[in-house]
Structures are given as structure tokens and as C-alpha cells.
Motif scaffolding. Structure first.
Motif, short mmCIF file in Angstrom:
data_model
loop_
_atom_site.label_atom_id
_atom_site.label_comp_id
_atom_site.label_asym_id
_atom_site.label_seq_id
_atom_site.Cartn_x
_atom_site.Cartn_y
_atom_site.Cartn_z
N LEU A 337 0.74 -1.13 0.13
CA LEU A 337 0.02 -0.13 -0.07
C LEU A 337 0.95 1.29 0.11
CD1 LEU A 337 -2.86 -1.00 2.55
CD2 LEU A 337 -3.03 -0.83 0.28
N ILE A 338 1.83 1.20 0.92
CA ILE A 338 2.60 2.56 0.96
C ILE A 338 3.64 2.61 -0.25
CG2 ILE A 338 4.60 3.39 2.44
CD1 ILE A 338 3.59 1.74 4.66
N VAL A 339 4.18 1.90 -0.82
CA VAL A 339 5.10 2.01 -2.02
C VAL A 339 4.07 2.27 -2.99
CG1 VAL A 339 6.49 0.68 -3.64
CG2 VAL A 339 6.99 0.44 -1.15
N LEU A 380 1.75 11.96 4.77
CA LEU A 380 1.01 10.63 5.11
C LEU A 380 1.78 9.33 4.92
CD1 LEU A 380 -2.69 10.06 5.70
CD2 LEU A 380 -1.13 8.24 4.57
N ALA A 381 2.17 9.22 3.63
CA ALA A 381 2.84 8.05 2.97
C ALA A 381 4.22 7.90 3.83
CB ALA A 381 3.10 8.08 1.56
N VAL A 382 4.85 9.15 3.99
CA VAL A 382 6.23 9.06 4.56
C VAL A 382 6.21 8.50 6.16
CG1 VAL A 382 8.35 10.45 5.38
CG2 VAL A 382 7.26 10.67 3.02
N MET A 391 -0.80 4.27 11.57
CA MET A 391 -0.62 3.97 10.09
C MET A 391 -0.36 2.38 10.18
SD MET A 391 -0.64 7.17 8.86
CE MET A 391 -0.45 8.85 9.28
N VAL A 392 -0.70 1.81 8.99
CA VAL A 392 -0.52 0.30 8.51
C VAL A 392 0.95 0.07 8.90
CG1 VAL A 392 -0.34 0.53 6.07
CG2 VAL A 392 -1.48 -1.58 7.24
N GLY A 393 1.79 0.72 8.59
CA GLY A 393 3.10 0.20 8.48
C GLY A 393 3.73 0.02 9.86
N PHE A 394 2.88 0.67 11.14
CA PHE A 394 3.56 0.19 12.21
C PHE A 394 3.17 -1.04 12.81
CE2 PHE A 394 1.94 0.00 16.67
CZ PHE A 394 3.24 0.28 17.28
N LEU A 459 -5.82 4.90 -1.37
CA LEU A 459 -4.83 4.21 -0.80
C LEU A 459 -4.48 5.00 0.57
CD1 LEU A 459 -2.24 4.02 -3.72
CD2 LEU A 459 -3.34 2.16 -2.49
N ALA A 460 -4.48 6.22 0.82
CA ALA A 460 -4.33 6.84 2.19
C ALA A 460 -5.36 6.48 2.96
CB ALA A 460 -4.49 8.41 1.90
N ILE A 461 -6.58 6.40 2.53
CA ILE A 461 -7.94 5.71 3.56
C ILE A 461 -7.54 4.34 3.96
CG2 ILE A 461 -10.28 5.38 3.55
CD1 ILE A 461 -10.83 7.69 1.69
#
Length: 490
Positions: A337-339, A380-382, A391-394, A459-461
Motif C-alpha cells: 500500500l505504502i509503496v 502521510l505516506a512517509v 498507520m498500517v506500517g506500524f 490508498l491513504a484511507i
């Protein structure tokens, strides 16, 4: 329903192929968008009907195809493959949406959308295949559409990048096929069905040899240092939609294969190679982060950042605890998602400014003359990439590192340094590109229209939703990760 995720994109490609060329119409794009969207919605329906308490394969289909070769149409989905099937549907649908507008038309749109739909089927097929040869067929056939998408619609060095990608991934397939054939031959099996392969009957030395062959094959695909040199060329020379697909989902076939055909097929000897795999993952993460800091091209910076973060998954898989495997699955989903969002935003910046060079971009956060909304999404992406809570990356990084720490404490701590370096290169990006004074000679940049923002907003949502409600993701994969971990710990 699972079979429809393979069939519908092919039907869409056939319809587009039958239709005549229409230069002033978006009909090819609309048809591709309809069929990819339906396939994506079906994957969501599968998730709704998925039994989260069952860690084994569900929605299975078995059909004999070429039994004398051991090749059967055997498909199914579990907590490892389902999140990636959903991710594939989402990213490819958004990539198709970004593909062609009247303001930014794609040359040869018929071929373009046929290739993307075929790529959708190939990726889904590889993710749900339960027959080793069937997986290999999907895994290799996808090279054709990717090669053509890079070489026809790529940047200035597209032919070089496409050829390099083709050669590297072809070698990846050779190693994978060699391991599959060797396993079948050494076990005297007459089938390549995943659940009928018994590697435990082989001597340890032969198991290690086959496992190393599998790992090398998927290490090229992930990629792992020093087999990574195809990545910056393929990512930077591809068009924005293809970069989203390459970084967002196609690279996950490598980490998926490492779990499915490495750890699950050879659990008895996984511990013999896992320390070396973890070491390479750490080297790759640090190397990718340091090289990202030195980049002047935004897209290449994100490419090396992707290399660093995907190797957090490799470390988690090497640890092979239930928590680390769950983290690896979550991190694959989050990374995709992030990439995809990062590449989408870089594509907008390049289109509106005509450059990706850090030295030529300043003050894009300017509310009147710049790209302020793009800047907000980039922040937000960073933050998501850096693993900020919410954020989902966490959740992906937290579970991966927590599960890996009990097995590889030193390596995990070093990877935490790599996460700290994430802040360094992304702060450089934000500071140089979006903040500061915008040069007067730049003038007023073209405004980003609403439809151009849609993919980034979606994607942000999703990134925020799964960051705030990670249980929707972890519940899908919890029992599967525990089942996989039990294999290697027995």
C-alpha cells in the motif's frame, strides 16, 4: 468465487482484443477497470466468507489437467495468500484507473490494458496455486506482460531495464523450477501438488540443497542484496502505474514464495539456513537505506527504500515464529500500500513539474502555486513508511520485530536502525521538495484534478483504516501463521 479472480481478467482481455481501435475513446480502459474491479470485489467477498478460525486452505478447487506430468489445476486460499490477493486487486484496479486519460493518453491502449489484465490473472494465479508446476507457470508467464509494459511504455532506458528485469527474473524461475523438479525426482513422486510433497523423507543434506535453490530463486525476486541490481532500473524506468504494480504487489511474490515454498516445504532444515538469511536481510535493509539517502532522483530513492523495507519481511520469515510470520504477512500488505502511494505521488510530481530531481524541486507545498494536497499525502505516506502508530506500517513492523527479536535480537536491533534511517531520507525528500521558497521562475504549476487525486486518497484511507483497525488484517492471518510456525518448531 476464487476461480473468477483468474477468469474475469482474461474475459476482459478477450473483449478488449475483439473491440476495434478507438483513438478518442476510453472504452478499453473502462472495460479493463470494470473487470479488474469485479475481480477485486470478489476477493473481498471471499474475505467476508473466509473462516478466520481455520489456518488451512479454503475455497479449494481440484481438477486433473496433465496427470502424467503431475500438473493439476489445484487452487485455494489461506491467511497467507488472501491479503495479497486483495492487495493485488486493489493496486491493479488503481493502476488501471491511472493509466489513460484524455489529457494523458497511452499509446496502443488496447495492448496496454490486455497486458495489465493478463498480469492480474498471473499474479492471482501464483498466489492461489497449490500445485508447484501451476505456480511456476503463473510465476513465469507474468514476465511477458511486465517485459512489454516496461519496454513499450517505459522511460528513456526502458529497453535496458526491461531486458535486465527479464534476465534476472528468468534466472529466478530457473532456480525455482530446478528445486521443484529435484524435489519431485528425489521423493519419487508423481505429483507436484503442494499438500502431497513429503520433504521429510529426504536426507538433511538433500533438503538443504533444495531449500537453498528455492531461496536463491526467490531472493532474486524480492530482491535481497547482492541480487538486487535489477530493481532501481526496473522501478525508475517503468511508467507510474507499472511502478505501483511492481513495488506494490509483484515484489511480494518473492516473499510469498519464501514462506510458501521455502519455510512450509522444508520446515525441518529451515533453521539451518535461517541465520544466514537473516544476516543478508539486515545487510539489504541497511544498504537500501544508506543508498536511498544518497539519491537525487525521488523515484530511485523510493526504489531503494522499498528494498530496505521488504527485507524486514525476510528477517521475520527467517525467525519463523508465529508472531514474526504474522508480522511478515502484515508487513507485505502494508509495504504494498505504502509503496504504491509513494510511486503514485512521484508520478504526479513528475507530470506537473517535468522532473524528479531533488535539486530542481522546491516549495511544492506552496498553497497557491504548488502541489499542497500532494504534499499532504506525501507526508502521510512517509509517516506510514516510518512506522508511525496509527498507520498500517506500524503494525507490520512492530509484529515483525517483536517476533524476530526472540530469535535474532542483534539483527533485529540493527534493522531498527534501518527504520531510523527511513526518517533521514524521507525528511531530505520532504524538506527539499515541498518546503522552502518556491522559485519564481517555476511559475504556477498545473493543478492536480480531482480524478488524479482519487487513487492517492483511496490508498491513504486504506493505510489509515488498517492502521487504526489492524485486527481486520491480523485476524485473517493469525491461525495460518501459527500453523506455519508449528511446522518449523516441531
Amino acid at each position: 468465487m476464487l476461480n473468477l479472480t483468474l477468469i474475469l481478467p482474461i474475459i476482459g482481455a478477450l473483449i478488449i482484443g475483439i473491440l476495434p481501435n478507438q483513438k478518442e475513446s476510453n472504452i478499453h480502459k473502462n472495460i479493463a477497470l470494470i473487470f479488474s474491479s469485479i475481480a477485486f470485489l470478489i476477493s473481498l467477498l471471499i474475505a467476508i466468507k473466509f473462516d478466520y478460525t481455520n489456518g488451512s486452505f479454503q475455497h479449494q478447487t481440484y481438477l486433473e489437467w496433465l496427470p502424467f506430468l503431475g500438473l493439476n489445476y489445484t487452487v485455494g486460499v489461506d491467511g497467507l495468500s488472501l491479503p495479497l490477493v486483495i492487495l493485488n486487486g486493489l493496486i491493479i484496479t488503481l493502476a488501471i484507473y491511472n493509466g489513460e486519460t484524455k489529457e494523458n493518453a497511452v499509446n496502443k491502449p488496447k495492448l496496454y490494458y490486455i497486458l495489465i489484465l493478463l498480469l492480474t490473472t498471473c499474479v492471482n494465479g501464483a498466489l492461489i496455486a497449490q500445485n508447484l508446476l501451476l505456480f511456476f507457470l503463473f510465476y513465469e508467464i507474468k514476465l511477458v506482460p511486465i517485459y512489454l509494459l516496461i519496454s513499450i511504455w517505459g522511460r528513456d532506458k526502458r529497453n535496458y531495464a526491461a531486458t535486465k528485469y527479464l534476465l534476472y527474473t528468468a534466472f529466478s524461475g530457473i532456480f525455482v523450477l530446478t528445486a521443484f523438479l529435484g524435489l519431485n525426482f528425489l521423493t519419487d513422486g508423481n505429483t507436484f501438488d503442494f499438500d502431497k510433497n513429503t520433504t521429510g523423507v529426504l536426507p538433511q543434506a538433500k533438503q538443504i540443497l533444495l531449500l537453498l535453490t528455492v531461496v536463491i530463486g526467490f531472493a532474486i525476486k524480492i530482491p535481497i542484496f547482492p541480487l538486487h541490481t535489477w530493481l532501481p532500473d526496473a522501478y525508475t524506468e517503468s511508467s507510474t502505474p507499472l511502478s505501483m504494480m511492481l513495488g506494490g504487489i509483484i515484489s511480494k511474490l518473492g516473499t510469498y514464495g519464501l514462506i510458501r515454498f521455502g519455510l512450509q516445504l522444508f520446515p525441518d532444515v529451515w533453521g539451518d539456513i535461517s541465520p544466514y538469511l537473516a544476516f543478508l536481510a539486515v545487510i539489504s535493509a541497511i544498504y537500501g537505506s544508506l543508498v536511498a539517502i544518497s539519491q537525487t532522483d525521488i523515484k530511485k530513492m523510493i526504489a531503494y527504500a522499498s528494498l530496505a523495507h521488504i527485507n524486514f519481511v525476510v528477517l521475520a520469515v527467517a525467525a519463523s515464529t508465529s508472531l514474526s510470520i504474522l508480522g511478515a504477512i502484515c508487513q507485505m500488505f502494508a509495504h504494498g500500500l505504502i509503496v504504491a502511494l509513494l510511486f503514485h505521488l512521484v508520478g504526479i510530481i513528475e507530470e506537473k513539474t517535468g522532473t524528479r530531481e531533488l535539486s530542481k524541486l522546491h516549495g511544492l507545498m506552496n498553497p497557491y502555486r504548488g502541489l499542497p494536497f500532494v504534499g499532504g499525502l506525501m507526508i502521510l505516506a512517509v509517516m506510514a513508511s516510518a512506522g508511525i502508530p496509527g498507520m498500517v506500517g506500524f503494525i507490520g513492523e512492530f509484529l515483525s520485530f517483536q517476533g524476530s527479536f526472540t530469535v535474532f535480537p542483534v539483527y533485529t536491533l540493527i534493522c531498527l536502525i534501518a527504520t531510523g534511517l527511513t526518517a533521514v531520507y524521507f525528511v531530505i525528500l520532504l524538506n527539499r521538495v515541498f518546503f522552502g521558497r518556491m522559485e519564481n521562475k517555476t511559475g504556477y504549476l498545473p493543478k492536480v484534478k480531482l480524478f488524479e487525486h482519487l487513487s492517492g486518497v483511496i490508498l491513504a484511507i486504506v493505510i489509515i483504516f488498517f492502521g487504526l483497525q489492524p485486527s481486520f488484517l491480523t485476524n485473517v492471518s493469525l491461525n495460518t501463521s501459527e500453523a506455519i510456525a508449528m511446522l518449523s518448531n516441531n
